[in-house]
Write a protein that holds these residues in place. Sequence first.
Motif, PDB file in Angstrom:
ATOM      1  N   PHE A  76       0.832  -1.206   0.000  1.00  0.00           N
ATOM      2  CA  PHE A  76       0.000   0.000   0.000  1.00  0.00           C
ATOM      3  C   PHE A  76       0.867   1.256   0.000  1.00  0.00           C
ATOM      4  CE2 PHE A  76      -2.220   3.391   2.344  1.00  0.00           C
ATOM      5  CZ  PHE A  76      -3.304   3.577   1.502  1.00  0.00           C
ATOM      6  N   LEU A  77       1.900   1.276   0.830  1.00  0.00           N
ATOM      7  CA  LEU A  77       2.743   2.468   0.925  1.00  0.00           C
ATOM      8  C   LEU A  77       3.454   2.742  -0.400  1.00  0.00           C
ATOM      9  CD1 LEU A  77       4.918   3.483   3.953  1.00  0.00           C
ATOM     10  CD2 LEU A  77       5.833   3.684   1.646  1.00  0.00           C
ATOM     11  N   VAL A  78       3.980   1.699  -1.008  1.00  0.00           N
ATOM     12  CA  VAL A  78       4.780   1.871  -2.230  1.00  0.00           C
ATOM     13  C   VAL A  78       3.903   2.120  -3.453  1.00  0.00           C
ATOM     14  CG1 VAL A  78       6.351   0.695  -3.819  1.00  0.00           C
ATOM     15  CG2 VAL A  78       6.729   0.547  -1.347  1.00  0.00           C
ATOM     16  N   GLN A  79       2.859   1.320  -3.628  1.00  0.00           N
ATOM     17  CA  GLN A  79       2.089   1.353  -4.862  1.00  0.00           C
ATOM     18  C   GLN A  79       0.936   2.356  -4.841  1.00  0.00           C
ATOM     19  OE1 GLN A  79       0.886  -2.634  -5.935  1.00  0.00           O
ATOM     20  NE2 GLN A  79       2.909  -3.477  -5.524  1.00  0.00           N
ATOM     21  N   GLN A  80       0.395   2.628  -3.665  1.00  0.00           N
ATOM     22  CA  GLN A  80      -0.757   3.531  -3.583  1.00  0.00           C
ATOM     23  C   GLN A  80      -0.375   4.881  -2.978  1.00  0.00           C
ATOM     24  OE1 GLN A  80      -3.887   3.205  -4.636  1.00  0.00           O
ATOM     25  NE2 GLN A  80      -4.085   1.042  -5.126  1.00  0.00           N
ATOM     26  N   HIS A 214     -12.277   6.292  10.214  1.00  0.00           N
ATOM     27  CA  HIS A 214     -12.005   5.004   9.573  1.00  0.00           C
ATOM     28  C   HIS A 214     -13.314   4.251   9.435  1.00  0.00           C
ATOM     29  CE1 HIS A 214     -10.044   1.175   8.547  1.00  0.00           C
ATOM     30  NE2 HIS A 214     -11.075   0.659   9.201  1.00  0.00           N
ATOM     31  N   THR A 215     -13.611   3.819   8.225  1.00  0.00           N
ATOM     32  CA  THR A 215     -14.749   2.939   7.965  1.00  0.00           C
ATOM     33  C   THR A 215     -14.279   1.855   7.012  1.00  0.00           C
ATOM     34  OG1 THR A 215     -15.549   4.152   6.015  1.00  0.00           O
ATOM     35  CG2 THR A 215     -16.354   4.887   8.181  1.00  0.00           C
ATOM     36  N   ASP A 216     -15.037   0.749   6.971  1.00  0.00           N
ATOM     37  CA  ASP A 216     -14.699  -0.320   6.031  1.00  0.00           C
ATOM     38  C   ASP A 216     -14.723   0.197   4.594  1.00  0.00           C
ATOM     39  OD1 ASP A 216     -14.436  -2.094   8.118  1.00  0.00           O
ATOM     40  OD2 ASP A 216     -16.450  -2.946   7.902  1.00  0.00           O
ATOM     41  N   GLU A 217     -15.674   1.092   4.313  1.00  0.00           N
ATOM     42  CA  GLU A 217     -15.784   1.613   2.948  1.00  0.00           C
ATOM     43  C   GLU A 217     -14.582   2.470   2.578  1.00  0.00           C
ATOM     44  OE1 GLU A 217     -18.867   4.235   0.161  1.00  0.00           O
ATOM     45  OE2 GLU A 217     -19.244   3.998   2.308  1.00  0.00           O
ATOM     46  N   LEU A 218     -14.171   3.349   3.492  1.00  0.00           N
ATOM     47  CA  LEU A 218     -12.997   4.175   3.219  1.00  0.00           C
ATOM     48  C   LEU A 218     -11.744   3.325   3.051  1.00  0.00           C
ATOM     49  CD1 LEU A 218     -13.508   7.216   5.638  1.00  0.00           C
ATOM     50  CD2 LEU A 218     -13.497   7.284   3.136  1.00  0.00           C
ATOM     51  N   GLN A 219     -11.596   2.317   3.898  1.00  0.00           N
ATOM     52  CA  GLN A 219     -10.439   1.423   3.799  1.00  0.00           C
ATOM     53  C   GLN A 219     -10.416   0.711   2.462  1.00  0.00           C
ATOM     54  OE1 GLN A 219      -8.076   0.854   6.382  1.00  0.00           O
ATOM     55  NE2 GLN A 219      -6.896  -0.538   5.095  1.00  0.00           N
ATOM     56  N   GLU A 220     -11.570   0.194   2.061  1.00  0.00           N
ATOM     57  CA  GLU A 220     -11.663  -0.515   0.788  1.00  0.00           C
ATOM     58  C   GLU A 220     -11.334   0.411  -0.381  1.00  0.00           C
ATOM     59  OE1 GLU A 220     -12.039  -3.591  -1.720  1.00  0.00           O
ATOM     60  OE2 GLU A 220     -12.438  -3.828   0.427  1.00  0.00           O
ATOM     61  N   GLN A 221     -11.855   1.616  -0.348  1.00  0.00           N
ATOM     62  CA  GLN A 221     -11.591   2.571  -1.429  1.00  0.00           C
ATOM     63  C   GLN A 221     -10.130   2.987  -1.447  1.00  0.00           C
ATOM     64  OE1 GLN A 221     -14.496   5.618  -0.510  1.00  0.00           O
ATOM     65  NE2 GLN A 221     -15.990   4.770  -1.932  1.00  0.00           N
ATOM     66  N   ALA A 222      -9.544   3.184  -0.269  1.00  0.00           N
ATOM     67  CA  ALA A 222      -8.139   3.599  -0.200  1.00  0.00           C
ATOM     68  C   ALA A 222      -7.223   2.526  -0.762  1.00  0.00           C
ATOM     69  CB  ALA A 222      -7.762   3.918   1.245  1.00  0.00           C
ATOM     70  N   GLN A 223      -7.498   1.267  -0.436  1.00  0.00           N
ATOM     71  CA  GLN A 223      -6.632   0.197  -0.911  1.00  0.00           C
ATOM     72  C   GLN A 223      -6.915  -0.187  -2.363  1.00  0.00           C
ATOM     73  OE1 GLN A 223      -6.679  -2.416   3.056  1.00  0.00           O
ATOM     74  NE2 GLN A 223      -4.950  -2.904   1.736  1.00  0.00           N
ATOM     75  N   SER A 224      -8.102   0.154  -2.852  1.00  0.00           N
ATOM     76  CA  SER A 224      -8.420  -0.125  -4.254  1.00  0.00           C
ATOM     77  C   SER A 224      -7.825   0.932  -5.171  1.00  0.00           C
ATOM     78  CB  SER A 224      -9.939  -0.191  -4.450  1.00  0.00           C
ATOM     79  OG  SER A 224     -10.492  -1.254  -3.716  1.00  0.00           O
ATOM     80  N   SER A 248      -8.469  -0.402 -10.134  1.00  0.00           N
ATOM     81  CA  SER A 248      -8.457  -0.731  -8.718  1.00  0.00           C
ATOM     82  C   SER A 248      -7.598  -1.963  -8.495  1.00  0.00           C
ATOM     83  CB  SER A 248      -9.878  -0.981  -8.208  1.00  0.00           C
ATOM     84  OG  SER A 248     -10.443  -2.097  -8.870  1.00  0.00           O
ATOM     85  N   LYS A 249      -7.226  -2.183  -7.225  1.00  0.00           N
ATOM     86  CA  LYS A 249      -6.412  -3.326  -6.863  1.00  0.00           C
ATOM     87  C   LYS A 249      -7.116  -4.093  -5.758  1.00  0.00           C
ATOM     88  CE  LYS A 249      -1.981  -2.950  -6.601  1.00  0.00           C
ATOM     89  NZ  LYS A 249      -1.625  -3.724  -7.781  1.00  0.00           N
ATOM     90  N   PRO A 250      -6.921  -5.400  -5.686  1.00  0.00           N
ATOM     91  CA  PRO A 250      -7.533  -6.170  -4.606  1.00  0.00           C
ATOM     92  C   PRO A 250      -6.955  -5.766  -3.248  1.00  0.00           C
ATOM     93  CG  PRO A 250      -5.966  -7.512  -5.844  1.00  0.00           C
ATOM     94  CD  PRO A 250      -6.122  -6.234  -6.610  1.00  0.00           C
TER      95      PRO A 250
END
Length: 256
Positions: A76-80, A214-224, A248-250
């Motif tokens: 996440f740190l490197v790619q996003q 922090h919400t599950d939705e925000l986390q999912e969007q941030a990592q995608s 997006s990414k898994p």
Amino acid sequence: MAPAVPLALLALLARGLGLGLALPSCDYPTHLWCSSREITVACQAESHCANISRPTAAPVQLSLYYESLCPACRSFLVQQLFTTWLLLPSGVLNITLVPYGNAQEEKVSGKWQFQCQHGSEECLGNMLQACLMHEAQDFTTYFPVIFCMESGTSATKNLKACLQVYAPDLDAGRITACVQGDLGANLMHLNAQLTDALDPPHEYVPWVVINGKHTDELQEQAQSSLLRLVCQLYQGDKPEACKDTAGSKPRAVCRR
């Protein structure tokens, strides 16, 4: 096109003709009307002061709680995160890094000791980055170094090489002394406190907090697609990088 009229001349004409253009609420001399935004607004002279910019939107605030050796954190740190930071202009995204994650601490003989999810090497990586941030202070200085550390084969053995490339003015010896002394342990204790204070409590890392939430939705969007999320949340004029935010990414995490 009519020629531009100097502000001072406008004020004199207004006084002479009784037009009220001298802006009775303005107590500043005309040569100061463009010296600051506050004075410009008070004197209603925005259209004449090209150097005074309008207020910009607040940056998106992102806090990343992570571990130096967690594969999902490194990805996440490197790619996003680093890529998004590079693509966006200054003032759009503010980032806070908290290396600690799923570690545990205890005080032994008056000194803080830590156990980390991926072993002692991860504790060293966390502390190296905490000491690097303390020594550098400036985010634009230390973030490329952390990116370099996390993108290499070892997050702990390439500090000197990363400093030589991205921050040659920083002293690797001072960072090492921080790690080996009480300062490094105290910095990690502070990161432990910040992590333990999360609401809701973190369940895995990377743990992303956006604008204090922090919400599950925000986390999912941030990592995608973090870039797409930041572009959606930023309330100012959209920068060029926001025009193409598809893809997006898994999601991957390191659970406690």
